[in-house]
Design a protein around this motif. Sequence first.
Motif, PDB file in Angstrom:
ATOM      1  N   MET A  30       4.301  -2.819  -9.009  1.00  0.00           N
ATOM      2  CA  MET A  30       3.182  -2.286  -8.226  1.00  0.00           C
ATOM      3  C   MET A  30       2.582  -3.367  -7.337  1.00  0.00           C
ATOM      4  SD  MET A  30       1.117   0.442 -10.565  1.00  0.00           S
ATOM      5  CE  MET A  30       1.431  -0.113 -12.228  1.00  0.00           C
ATOM      6  N   ARG A  31       2.466  -4.585  -7.871  1.00  0.00           N
ATOM      7  CA  ARG A  31       1.932  -5.692  -7.080  1.00  0.00           C
ATOM      8  C   ARG A  31       2.826  -5.977  -5.879  1.00  0.00           C
ATOM      9  NH1 ARG A  31       2.752 -10.623  -6.070  1.00  0.00           N
ATOM     10  NH2 ARG A  31       4.439 -10.827  -7.544  1.00  0.00           N
ATOM     11  N   MET A  32       4.127  -5.949  -6.098  1.00  0.00           N
ATOM     12  CA  MET A  32       5.062  -6.182  -4.999  1.00  0.00           C
ATOM     13  C   MET A  32       4.953  -5.085  -3.936  1.00  0.00           C
ATOM     14  SD  MET A  32       8.246  -7.530  -7.365  1.00  0.00           S
ATOM     15  CE  MET A  32       9.488  -7.124  -6.174  1.00  0.00           C
ATOM     16  N   GLU A  33       4.829  -3.853  -4.366  1.00  0.00           N
ATOM     17  CA  GLU A  33       4.699  -2.739  -3.424  1.00  0.00           C
ATOM     18  C   GLU A  33       3.394  -2.833  -2.631  1.00  0.00           C
ATOM     19  OE1 GLU A  33       6.824  -0.327  -2.520  1.00  0.00           O
ATOM     20  OE2 GLU A  33       8.343  -1.163  -3.840  1.00  0.00           O
ATOM     21  N   ILE A  34       2.308  -3.195  -3.313  1.00  0.00           N
ATOM     22  CA  ILE A  34       1.019  -3.355  -2.631  1.00  0.00           C
ATOM     23  C   ILE A  34       1.123  -4.463  -1.582  1.00  0.00           C
ATOM     24  CG2 ILE A  34      -1.366  -4.165  -2.968  1.00  0.00           C
ATOM     25  CD1 ILE A  34      -1.005  -1.244  -3.771  1.00  0.00           C
ATOM     26  N   ASN A  35       1.779  -5.565  -1.936  1.00  0.00           N
ATOM     27  CA  ASN A  35       1.965  -6.657  -0.973  1.00  0.00           C
ATOM     28  C   ASN A  35       2.712  -6.178   0.267  1.00  0.00           C
ATOM     29  OD1 ASN A  35       0.672  -8.609  -2.496  1.00  0.00           O
ATOM     30  ND2 ASN A  35       2.543  -9.419  -3.383  1.00  0.00           N
ATOM     31  N   GLU A  36       3.772  -5.402   0.066  1.00  0.00           N
ATOM     32  CA  GLU A  36       4.544  -4.898   1.203  1.00  0.00           C
ATOM     33  C   GLU A  36       3.729  -3.937   2.050  1.00  0.00           C
ATOM     34  OE1 GLU A  36       8.405  -3.427   0.214  1.00  0.00           O
ATOM     35  OE2 GLU A  36       8.979  -5.311  -0.748  1.00  0.00           O
ATOM     36  N   LEU A  37       2.978  -3.056   1.416  1.00  0.00           N
ATOM     37  CA  LEU A  37       2.141  -2.126   2.186  1.00  0.00           C
ATOM     38  C   LEU A  37       1.134  -2.878   3.044  1.00  0.00           C
ATOM     39  CD1 LEU A  37       1.456   0.673  -0.462  1.00  0.00           C
ATOM     40  CD2 LEU A  37       2.957   0.808   1.538  1.00  0.00           C
ATOM     41  N   TYR A  38       0.583  -3.944   2.493  1.00  0.00           N
ATOM     42  CA  TYR A  38      -0.383  -4.744   3.249  1.00  0.00           C
ATOM     43  C   TYR A  38       0.312  -5.489   4.398  1.00  0.00           C
ATOM     44  CZ  TYR A  38      -4.023  -8.089   4.398  1.00  0.00           C
ATOM     45  OH  TYR A  38      -4.941  -8.847   5.072  1.00  0.00           O
ATOM     46  N   GLU A  39       1.467  -6.073   4.125  1.00  0.00           N
ATOM     47  CA  GLU A  39       2.205  -6.780   5.177  1.00  0.00           C
ATOM     48  C   GLU A  39       2.572  -5.846   6.323  1.00  0.00           C
ATOM     49  OE1 GLU A  39       5.598  -8.760   3.469  1.00  0.00           O
ATOM     50  OE2 GLU A  39       4.332  -9.995   2.171  1.00  0.00           O
ATOM     51  N   LEU A  42      -0.123  -0.958   6.336  1.00  0.00           N
ATOM     52  CA  LEU A  42      -0.303   0.441   5.953  1.00  0.00           C
ATOM     53  C   LEU A  42      -1.553   0.635   5.100  1.00  0.00           C
ATOM     54  CD1 LEU A  42       3.419   1.294   5.186  1.00  0.00           C
ATOM     55  CD2 LEU A  42       2.080   1.975   7.192  1.00  0.00           C
ATOM     56  N   ILE A  43      -2.060  -0.457   4.511  1.00  0.00           N
ATOM     57  CA  ILE A  43      -3.333  -0.430   3.802  1.00  0.00           C
ATOM     58  C   ILE A  43      -4.198  -1.555   4.353  1.00  0.00           C
ATOM     59  CG2 ILE A  43      -2.423   0.626   1.690  1.00  0.00           C
ATOM     60  CD1 ILE A  43      -2.451  -2.143   0.377  1.00  0.00           C
ATOM     61  N   ASP A  44      -5.502  -1.393   4.243  1.00  0.00           N
ATOM     62  CA  ASP A  44      -6.400  -2.416   4.791  1.00  0.00           C
ATOM     63  C   ASP A  44      -6.649  -3.539   3.774  1.00  0.00           C
ATOM     64  OD1 ASP A  44      -8.446  -1.593   2.997  1.00  0.00           O
ATOM     65  OD2 ASP A  44      -9.249  -0.183   4.463  1.00  0.00           O
ATOM     66  N   GLY A  45      -7.328  -4.554   4.226  1.00  0.00           N
ATOM     67  CA  GLY A  45      -7.590  -5.727   3.405  1.00  0.00           C
ATOM     68  C   GLY A  45      -8.376  -5.425   2.144  1.00  0.00           C
ATOM     69  N   GLN A  46      -9.332  -4.513   2.250  1.00  0.00           N
ATOM     70  CA  GLN A  46     -10.148  -4.173   1.080  1.00  0.00           C
ATOM     71  C   GLN A  46      -9.301  -3.481   0.007  1.00  0.00           C
ATOM     72  OE1 GLN A  46     -13.558  -1.725   1.871  1.00  0.00           O
ATOM     73  NE2 GLN A  46     -14.266  -1.820  -0.239  1.00  0.00           N
ATOM     74  N   GLN A  47      -8.469  -2.529   0.417  1.00  0.00           N
ATOM     75  CA  GLN A  47      -7.594  -1.850  -0.538  1.00  0.00           C
ATOM     76  C   GLN A  47      -6.655  -2.857  -1.193  1.00  0.00           C
ATOM     77  OE1 GLN A  47      -6.099   1.005   2.374  1.00  0.00           O
ATOM     78  NE2 GLN A  47      -6.608   2.626   0.921  1.00  0.00           N
ATOM     79  N   PHE A  48      -6.114  -3.764  -0.388  1.00  0.00           N
ATOM     80  CA  PHE A  48      -5.201  -4.789  -0.893  1.00  0.00           C
ATOM     81  C   PHE A  48      -5.889  -5.653  -1.939  1.00  0.00           C
ATOM     82  CE2 PHE A  48      -3.655  -9.187  -0.493  1.00  0.00           C
ATOM     83  CZ  PHE A  48      -2.370  -9.015  -0.963  1.00  0.00           C
ATOM     84  N   GLN A  49      -7.065  -6.161  -1.613  1.00  0.00           N
ATOM     85  CA  GLN A  49      -7.781  -7.043  -2.531  1.00  0.00           C
ATOM     86  C   GLN A  49      -8.130  -6.336  -3.831  1.00  0.00           C
ATOM     87  OE1 GLN A  49     -11.099  -8.434  -0.209  1.00  0.00           O
ATOM     88  NE2 GLN A  49     -10.005 -10.290   0.404  1.00  0.00           N
ATOM     89  N   GLN A  50      -8.647  -5.121  -3.730  1.00  0.00           N
ATOM     90  CA  GLN A  50      -9.011  -4.377  -4.930  1.00  0.00           C
ATOM     91  C   GLN A  50      -7.799  -4.134  -5.814  1.00  0.00           C
ATOM     92  OE1 GLN A  50     -10.841  -0.868  -3.288  1.00  0.00           O
ATOM     93  NE2 GLN A  50     -12.907  -1.703  -3.559  1.00  0.00           N
ATOM     94  N   ALA A  51      -6.701  -3.731  -5.208  1.00  0.00           N
ATOM     95  CA  ALA A  51      -5.494  -3.434  -5.979  1.00  0.00           C
ATOM     96  C   ALA A  51      -4.961  -4.691  -6.660  1.00  0.00           C
ATOM     97  CB  ALA A  51      -4.428  -2.823  -5.067  1.00  0.00           C
ATOM     98  N   VAL A  52      -4.890  -5.791  -5.931  1.00  0.00           N
ATOM     99  CA  VAL A  52      -4.353  -7.027  -6.507  1.00  0.00           C
ATOM    100  C   VAL A  52      -5.241  -7.514  -7.650  1.00  0.00           C
ATOM    101  CG1 VAL A  52      -3.899  -9.466  -6.036  1.00  0.00           C
ATOM    102  CG2 VAL A  52      -3.062  -7.724  -4.463  1.00  0.00           C
ATOM    103  N   LEU A  53      -6.549  -7.457  -7.469  1.00  0.00           N
ATOM    104  CA  LEU A  53      -7.446  -7.887  -8.538  1.00  0.00           C
ATOM    105  C   LEU A  53      -7.299  -7.020  -9.786  1.00  0.00           C
ATOM    106  CD1 LEU A  53     -10.692  -8.749  -6.538  1.00  0.00           C
ATOM    107  CD2 LEU A  53      -9.147 -10.350  -7.677  1.00  0.00           C
ATOM    108  N   LEU A  54      -7.204  -5.710  -9.597  1.00  0.00           N
ATOM    109  CA  LEU A  54      -7.018  -4.810 -10.742  1.00  0.00           C
ATOM    110  C   LEU A  54      -5.694  -5.078 -11.451  1.00  0.00           C
ATOM    111  CD1 LEU A  54      -8.301  -1.422  -9.323  1.00  0.00           C
ATOM    112  CD2 LEU A  54      -9.162  -2.568 -11.348  1.00  0.00           C
TER     113      LEU A  54
END
Length: 70
Positions: A30-39, A42-54
């Motif tokens: 999931m972390r890898m997928e979130i990183n790719e979506l952010y790169e 497709l997702i904004d910085g806030q979504q990225f940060q929240q997801a990675v922290l969780l």
Amino acid sequence: MQNIHDIRKLLMQFGTLVYTKDRLGDLELMRMEINELYEWKLIDGQQFQQAVLLLKKEMREYEKGTDVNE
């Protein structure tokens, strides 16, 4: 985003389903997928940060042996 279920719902919006029966492996995928979506922006910085922290919090809790409820 408040829990892992919210991250799963976000990933599902992009057609990604992560389930391998290995909790730690799922969290890492999931972390890898979130990183790719952010790169791919497709997702904004806030979504990225929240997801990675969780995800990091969940990984720590799992490694300690106190699995947090989704």
